[in-house]
Design a protein around this motif. Structure first.
Motif, PDB file in Angstrom:
ATOM      1  N   PRO A  82       0.815  -1.207   0.000  1.00  0.00           N
ATOM      2  CA  PRO A  82       0.000   0.000   0.000  1.00  0.00           C
ATOM      3  C   PRO A  82       0.856   1.268   0.000  1.00  0.00           C
ATOM      4  N   ALA A  83       2.047   1.199   0.580  1.00  0.00           N
ATOM      5  CA  ALA A  83       2.940   2.355   0.593  1.00  0.00           C
ATOM      6  C   ALA A  83       4.378   1.866   0.625  1.00  0.00           C
ATOM      7  N   ALA A  84       5.240   2.511  -0.138  1.00  0.00           N
ATOM      8  CA  ALA A  84       6.657   2.163  -0.177  1.00  0.00           C
ATOM      9  C   ALA A  84       7.464   3.446  -0.185  1.00  0.00           C
ATOM     10  N   GLU A  85       8.669   3.363   0.399  1.00  0.00           N
ATOM     11  CA  GLU A  85       9.551   4.529   0.447  1.00  0.00           C
ATOM     12  C   GLU A  85      10.989   4.041   0.482  1.00  0.00           C
ATOM     13  N   GLU A  86      11.837   4.541  -0.398  1.00  0.00           N
ATOM     14  CA  GLU A  86      13.249   4.181  -0.469  1.00  0.00           C
ATOM     15  C   GLU A  86      13.449   2.663  -0.568  1.00  0.00           C
ATOM     16  N   ASP A  87      12.721   2.024  -1.450  1.00  0.00           N
ATOM     17  CA  ASP A  87      12.794   0.574  -1.668  1.00  0.00           C
ATOM     18  C   ASP A  87      12.461  -0.247  -0.420  1.00  0.00           C
ATOM     19  N   ARG A  88      11.582   0.281   0.423  1.00  0.00           N
ATOM     20  CA  ARG A  88      11.148  -0.428   1.635  1.00  0.00           C
ATOM     21  C   ARG A  88       9.650  -0.266   1.799  1.00  0.00           C
ATOM     22  N   PHE A  89       9.041  -1.183   2.557  1.00  0.00           N
ATOM     23  CA  PHE A  89       7.634  -1.035   2.911  1.00  0.00           C
ATOM     24  C   PHE A  89       7.501   0.133   3.884  1.00  0.00           C
ATOM     25  N   ARG A  90       6.515   0.983   3.671  1.00  0.00           N
ATOM     26  CA  ARG A  90       6.259   2.080   4.605  1.00  0.00           C
ATOM     27  C   ARG A  90       5.101   1.647   5.502  1.00  0.00           C
ATOM     28  N   VAL A  91       5.345   1.711   6.809  1.00  0.00           N
ATOM     29  CA  VAL A  91       4.332   1.308   7.788  1.00  0.00           C
ATOM     30  C   VAL A  91       4.147   2.442   8.783  1.00  0.00           C
ATOM     31  N   PRO A  92       2.986   2.507   9.435  1.00  0.00           N
ATOM     32  CA  PRO A  92       2.787   3.574  10.423  1.00  0.00           C
ATOM     33  C   PRO A  92       3.691   3.355  11.644  1.00  0.00           C
ATOM     34  N   ARG A  93       4.140   4.463  12.210  1.00  0.00           N
ATOM     35  CA  ARG A  93       4.973   4.409  13.410  1.00  0.00           C
ATOM     36  C   ARG A  93       4.106   3.949  14.583  1.00  0.00           C
ATOM     37  N   ILE A  94       4.624   2.995  15.342  1.00  0.00           N
ATOM     38  CA  ILE A  94       3.852   2.485  16.491  1.00  0.00           C
ATOM     39  C   ILE A  94       4.520   2.842  17.813  1.00  0.00           C
ATOM     40  N   LEU A  95       5.750   3.267  17.774  1.00  0.00           N
ATOM     41  CA  LEU A  95       6.468   3.647  18.996  1.00  0.00           C
ATOM     42  C   LEU A  95       6.767   5.136  18.931  1.00  0.00           C
ATOM     43  N   THR A  96       6.735   5.778  20.074  1.00  0.00           N
ATOM     44  CA  THR A  96       7.084   7.189  20.118  1.00  0.00           C
ATOM     45  C   THR A  96       8.347   7.349  20.950  1.00  0.00           C
ATOM     46  N   GLU A  97       9.059   8.407  20.665  1.00  0.00           N
ATOM     47  CA  GLU A  97      10.278   8.661  21.429  1.00  0.00           C
ATOM     48  C   GLU A  97       9.905   9.340  22.727  1.00  0.00           C
ATOM     49  N   GLU A  98      10.522   8.864  23.798  1.00  0.00           N
ATOM     50  CA  GLU A  98      10.275   9.456  25.114  1.00  0.00           C
ATOM     51  C   GLU A  98      11.446  10.371  25.468  1.00  0.00           C
ATOM     52  N   ALA A  99      11.119  11.504  26.088  1.00  0.00           N
ATOM     53  CA  ALA A  99      12.170  12.459  26.470  1.00  0.00           C
ATOM     54  C   ALA A  99      12.866  12.036  27.724  1.00  0.00           C
TER      55      ALA A  99
END
Length: 99
Positions: A82-99
């Motif tokens: 459904p989505a690709a970017e830079e020869d890779r599968f693009r998936v939604p981010r599931i983890l967020t960065e914690e400060a």
């Protein structure tokens, strides 16, 4: 004659961090005696001319042989994505960065 005493059962229970009652000590001592007798009988039957085995019956590999077969190319795999970017599968981010 008993091969394992109540004190030995209590010691083993303590090592295993098990809480046992006085009645259980007698029960477990009897049960462990039966187990030790069964192991001793197996030891009597085992002979030097009998090779050790891991299975009672011969075991064979039921899997097919590994063989290299052509698979999808990168372009073919990404074409169905459904989505690709830079020869890779693009998936939604599931983890967020914690400060």
């Amino acid at each position: 004659m008993s091969k394992i005493s109540r004190d030995e059962v209590a010691h083993l229970a303590g090592l295993a961090r098990l809480a046992v009652t006085e009645a259980e000590l007698d029960t477990f001592a009897g049960q462990l005696d039966q187990i030790l007798d069964a192991v001793a009988k197996v030891g009597e039957v085992a002979a030097d001319d009998i090779p050790p085995t891991s299975h009672a019956v011969p075991v064979t590999n039921v899997f097919r042989d590994d063989e290299v077969r052509p698979g999808l190319s990168r372009e073919q795999a990404l074409a169905a994505a459904p989505a690709a970017e830079e020869d890779r599968f693009r998936v939604p981010r599931i983890l967020t960065e914690e400060a």
